[in-house]
Design a protein around this motif. Structure first.
Motif, mmCIF file in Angstrom:
data_model
loop_
_atom_site.group_PDB
_atom_site.id
_atom_site.type_symbol
_atom_site.label_atom_id
_atom_site.label_comp_id
_atom_site.label_asym_id
_atom_site.label_seq_id
_atom_site.Cartn_x
_atom_site.Cartn_y
_atom_site.Cartn_z
ATOM 1 N N ALA A 70 -46.966 -10.305 -3.730
ATOM 2 C CA ALA A 70 -48.022 -9.294 -3.755
ATOM 3 C C ALA A 70 -47.479 -8.032 -4.394
ATOM 4 O O ALA A 70 -46.386 -7.566 -4.036
ATOM 5 C CB ALA A 70 -48.517 -9.008 -2.347
ATOM 6 N N GLY A 71 -48.226 -7.505 -5.333
ATOM 7 C CA GLY A 71 -47.758 -6.336 -6.058
ATOM 8 C C GLY A 71 -48.690 -5.149 -5.920
ATOM 9 O O GLY A 71 -49.798 -5.234 -5.378
ATOM 10 N N THR A 72 -48.262 -4.045 -6.413
ATOM 11 C CA THR A 72 -49.015 -2.794 -6.413
ATOM 12 C C THR A 72 -49.814 -2.686 -7.716
ATOM 13 O O THR A 72 -49.638 -3.497 -8.633
ATOM 14 C CB THR A 72 -48.059 -1.601 -6.295
ATOM 15 N N PRO A 73 -50.687 -1.684 -7.820
ATOM 16 C CA PRO A 73 -51.385 -1.494 -9.106
ATOM 17 C C PRO A 73 -50.448 -1.324 -10.288
ATOM 18 O O PRO A 73 -50.803 -1.665 -11.423
ATOM 19 C CB PRO A 73 -52.209 -0.236 -8.846
ATOM 20 N N ALA A 74 -49.245 -0.796 -10.040
ATOM 21 C CA ALA A 74 -48.284 -0.652 -11.140
ATOM 22 C C ALA A 74 -47.883 -2.005 -11.699
ATOM 23 O O ALA A 74 -47.662 -2.156 -12.915
ATOM 24 C CB ALA A 74 -47.057 0.119 -10.668
ATOM 25 N N LEU A 75 -47.782 -3.024 -10.813
ATOM 26 C CA LEU A 75 -47.460 -4.370 -11.289
ATOM 27 C C LEU A 75 -48.588 -4.923 -12.160
ATOM 28 O O LEU A 75 -48.337 -5.587 -13.162
ATOM 29 C CB LEU A 75 -47.203 -5.290 -10.091
ATOM 30 N N ALA A 76 -49.833 -4.620 -11.773
ATOM 31 C CA ALA A 76 -50.970 -5.088 -12.577
ATOM 32 C C ALA A 76 -50.965 -4.468 -13.966
ATOM 33 O O ALA A 76 -51.421 -5.087 -14.932
ATOM 34 C CB ALA A 76 -52.274 -4.763 -11.858
ATOM 35 N N GLN A 77 -50.433 -3.245 -14.064
ATOM 36 C CA GLN A 77 -50.378 -2.590 -15.366
ATOM 37 C C GLN A 77 -49.295 -3.158 -16.272
ATOM 38 O O GLN A 77 -49.312 -2.937 -17.485
ATOM 39 C CB GLN A 77 -50.134 -1.088 -15.174
ATOM 40 N N SER A 78 -48.352 -3.911 -15.699
ATOM 41 C CA SER A 78 -47.217 -4.394 -16.484
ATOM 42 C C SER A 78 -47.391 -5.827 -16.962
ATOM 43 O O SER A 78 -46.494 -6.339 -17.643
ATOM 44 C CB SER A 78 -45.935 -4.285 -15.652
ATOM 45 N N ILE A 79 -48.477 -6.489 -16.612
ATOM 46 C CA ILE A 79 -48.694 -7.858 -17.057
ATOM 47 C C ILE A 79 -49.978 -7.920 -17.893
ATOM 48 O O ILE A 79 -50.767 -6.969 -17.939
ATOM 49 C CB ILE A 79 -48.787 -8.835 -15.872
ATOM 50 N N TRP A 80 -50.164 -9.051 -18.550
ATOM 51 C CA TRP A 80 -51.380 -9.242 -19.350
ATOM 52 C C TRP A 80 -52.582 -9.387 -18.427
ATOM 53 O O TRP A 80 -52.523 -10.075 -17.400
ATOM 54 C CB TRP A 80 -51.243 -10.477 -20.223
ATOM 55 N N ARG A 81 -53.688 -8.757 -18.817
ATOM 56 C CA ARG A 81 -54.943 -8.870 -18.078
ATOM 57 C C ARG A 81 -56.072 -9.071 -19.081
ATOM 58 O O ARG A 81 -55.964 -8.691 -20.246
ATOM 59 C CB ARG A 81 -55.217 -7.619 -17.241
ATOM 60 N N SER A 82 -57.138 -9.634 -18.610
ATOM 61 C CA SER A 82 -58.296 -9.832 -19.471
ATOM 62 C C SER A 82 -58.987 -8.494 -19.725
ATOM 63 O O SER A 82 -58.825 -7.540 -18.958
ATOM 64 C CB SER A 82 -59.278 -10.814 -18.824
ATOM 65 N N ASP A 83 -59.752 -8.451 -20.805
ATOM 66 C CA ASP A 83 -60.493 -7.224 -21.139
ATOM 67 C C ASP A 83 -61.921 -7.312 -20.598
ATOM 68 O O ASP A 83 -62.893 -7.104 -21.329
ATOM 69 C CB ASP A 83 -60.484 -6.990 -22.646
ATOM 70 N N LEU A 84 -62.018 -7.619 -19.327
ATOM 71 C CA LEU A 84 -63.331 -7.753 -18.688
ATOM 72 C C LEU A 84 -64.080 -6.428 -18.726
ATOM 73 O O LEU A 84 -63.521 -5.368 -18.440
ATOM 74 C CB LEU A 84 -63.147 -8.196 -17.237
ATOM 75 N N PHE A 85 -65.375 -6.493 -19.095
ATOM 76 C CA PHE A 85 -66.231 -5.307 -19.032
ATOM 77 C C PHE A 85 -67.615 -5.743 -18.575
ATOM 78 O O PHE A 85 -67.992 -6.921 -18.662
ATOM 79 C CB PHE A 85 -66.280 -4.592 -20.383
ATOM 80 N N PHE A 86 -68.396 -4.785 -18.075
ATOM 81 C CA PHE A 86 -69.721 -5.050 -17.551
ATOM 82 C C PHE A 86 -70.744 -4.685 -18.623
ATOM 83 O O PHE A 86 -70.862 -3.524 -19.025
ATOM 84 C CB PHE A 86 -69.958 -4.266 -16.267
ATOM 85 N N VAL A 87 -71.483 -5.694 -19.062
ATOM 86 C CA VAL A 87 -72.342 -5.549 -20.232
ATOM 87 C C VAL A 87 -73.481 -4.576 -19.973
ATOM 88 O O VAL A 87 -73.761 -3.688 -20.781
ATOM 89 C CB VAL A 87 -72.885 -6.926 -20.653
ATOM 90 N N ASN A 88 -74.173 -4.728 -18.846
ATOM 91 C CA ASN A 88 -75.366 -3.908 -18.578
ATOM 92 C C ASN A 88 -75.095 -2.753 -17.629
ATOM 93 O O ASN A 88 -76.020 -2.244 -16.989
ATOM 94 C CB ASN A 88 -76.490 -4.782 -18.010
ATOM 95 N N ALA A 89 -73.833 -2.318 -17.536
ATOM 96 C CA ALA A 89 -73.493 -1.185 -16.676
ATOM 97 C C ALA A 89 -73.747 0.122 -17.410
ATOM 98 O O ALA A 89 -73.304 0.303 -18.552
ATOM 99 C CB ALA A 89 -72.040 -1.269 -16.235
ATOM 100 N N ARG A 90 -74.474 1.025 -16.769
ATOM 101 C CA ARG A 90 -74.685 2.358 -17.348
ATOM 102 C C ARG A 90 -73.475 3.247 -17.130
ATOM 103 O O ARG A 90 -73.098 4.036 -17.992
ATOM 104 C CB ARG A 90 -75.927 2.986 -16.741
ATOM 105 N N ASP A 91 -72.894 3.159 -15.971
ATOM 106 C CA ASP A 91 -71.636 3.853 -15.689
ATOM 107 C C ASP A 91 -70.952 3.105 -14.567
ATOM 108 O O ASP A 91 -71.596 2.439 -13.758
ATOM 109 C CB ASP A 91 -71.875 5.319 -15.295
ATOM 110 N N ALA A 92 -69.635 3.201 -14.527
ATOM 111 C CA ALA A 92 -68.844 2.480 -13.530
ATOM 112 C C ALA A 92 -67.566 3.251 -13.255
ATOM 113 O O ALA A 92 -67.129 4.081 -14.069
ATOM 114 C CB ALA A 92 -68.523 1.065 -14.003
ATOM 115 N N ALA A 93 -66.969 2.979 -12.100
ATOM 116 C CA ALA A 93 -65.733 3.661 -11.709
ATOM 117 C C ALA A 93 -64.959 2.764 -10.762
ATOM 118 O O ALA A 93 -65.547 2.017 -9.961
ATOM 119 C CB ALA A 93 -66.030 5.006 -11.052
#
Length: 432
Positions: free
Chosen positions: A108-131
């Protein structure tokens, strides 16, 4: 005795030390594995996707868990969702099955670990704004399994557009959707798939003020072609069933009472003009105000809504009661004006006898006695009065008949319209 107590205290004091050593050893093992996979000496490059080979795309399975739904806005055609998106893919470069003395099933890793590996470029098509949620820390969970499988969980709050169809409002059912896909990778490089079991789940504790969530959730996989290539997309549907009880009590039933109030004029005297006019005009203005309040809460669409047809039916019946009174008043006024009109114009004299010539008048005066003239005039006046009385009685009878017929015709017609309206909009919508 004291010696035994001393040994027990020494044993208890040494116990946390041994536990700390075990935990520290496990942490060091995870650190060694991560250093060997992602350290400076490793050849891992997060810029390169973990494609199994050059001919196969990376398969990313996705599932969504809706934590909360809110702000289903009809005017903006949108809804807000707070949810967790889970992604799972295989990256063979992160395989650590050969690691020794590793008892954990995953790292189990921290968000920093997620930033150091490859991830998909997932995005929300019909989102007006997101956070992303970042309280108290970024809500990101990453797990790396021994075979190189990566699971990434992230919590998102987004506002999604929803093209709502309001033709059946307030008995409408809205099919909104959440669309997601790859922004830059084509389907030859990255493919999104729904998780086979429970791809889209909703928190059962969600309560919406104007809608009910039906047990109707559908997911689909599709591709969209752009000039840069074909991209893999996912779509999940949410069905909002409007809670119509509020609108029935606040909009539909008050209109029924206003229409019934306009019918009270049918029982008023036909000569009570101020009361009947005031009643009709007041109910007409009241229902217009009611319709304006509903209209301001809805977007200005180009088609008729069910609530518009309802208000139109009510306005037609109220306006019909005003037309009915105008017709009744016409016959009543005509019955009252006929005698006075004929008296003012000298009709009694014209009908009783015509003006003879001067020569014939002198001859009649010589041949007829004064008593015969008076008798003749009396008979002619009696005949004319009976004729006018018959006309007056016919006009008053017509006015009364119109009122009596309206007392039955208007309620029956309105009841039929209500039944047709309810069958067309409510029953058909309930069967969907």
């Amino acid at each position: 005795m004291l010696f035994a107590i001393g040994l027990l205290i020494a044993h208890l004091s040494a116990l946390p030390t041994s536990l700390a050593v075990i935990n520290l050893t496990a942490d060091m093992l995870d650190q060694e594995i991560l250093d060997s996979l992602l350290g400076p000496d490793a050849k891992y490059d997060q810029r390169v996707s973990p494609m199994p080979n050059r001919n196969e795309p990376v398969i990313v399975t996705v599932d969504l868990y809706i934590l909360a739904l809110s702000s289903v806005d009809v005017i903006r055609m949108s809804f807000d969702a707070d949810f967790v998106v889970r992604q799972r893919w295989l990256d063979r470069r992160l395989n650590f099955e050969k690691a020794r003395d590793h008892g954990n099933h995953y790292i189990a890793g921290t968000p920093a670990l997620a930033q150091s590996i490859w991830r998909s470029d997932l995005f929300f098509v019909n989102a007006r704004d997101a956070a992303w949620h970042e309280v108290t820390r970024p809500n990101t969970l990453i797990r790396i399994f021994p075979n190189g499988t990566v699971q990434l969980n992230q919590r998102v709050k987004a506002s999604f557009s929803c093209q709502m169809q309001l033709s059946a409002y307030p008995f409408d059912t809205q099919n909104c959707q959440i669309e997601l896909g790859s922004f830059g990778y084509t389907n030859t490089e990255l493919v999104f798939l729904w998780k086979p079991d429970a791809p889209f789940t909703i928190n059962t504790a969600i309560k919406l003020p104007q809608f009910k969530l039906r047990d109707y959730i559908r997911t689909e996989i599709y591709q969209t072609a752009h000039y840069t290539g074909k991209f893999s997309y996912l779509r999940a549907y949410i069905k909002f069933d409007r809670d119509y009880e509020y609108h029935v009590t606040q909009s539909l039933m008050p209109c029924v009472f206003l229409v019934i109030c306009s019918w009270v004029s049918f029982w008023l005297d036909s000569e009570a003009t101020p009361a009947r006019v005031a009643l009709g005009v007041t109910t007409l203005l009241a229902i217009y105000t009611q319709s304006a309040a509903v209209r301001f809460s809805l977007p200005p669409v180009s088609y008729l809504k069910a609530i518009d047809i309802w208000f139109l039916i009510c306005v037609v019946f109220i306006f019909g009661s005003l037309i009915e009174f105008a017709l009744v008043n016409y016959f009543t006024r005509r019955s009252l004006k006929n005698p006075a009109k004929h008296v003012r114009s000298g009709s009694f004299t014209d009908l009783s006898m015509k003006q003879p010539s001067r020569a014939s008048a002198e001859i009649d005066a010589e041949r007829t006695a004064d008593g015969d003239v008076k008798t003749h005039l009396t008979r002619r006046l009696t005949t004319v009065k009976k004729r006018f009385k018959k006309v007056i009685d016919e006009d008053r009878k017509k006015a009364k008949t119109i009122d009596v017929v309206s007392r039955v015709l208007f309620p029956v017609s309105f009841l039929v319209c209500i039944l047709v309206f309810w069958c067309v909009y409510y029953v058909n919508n309930d069967d969907q």
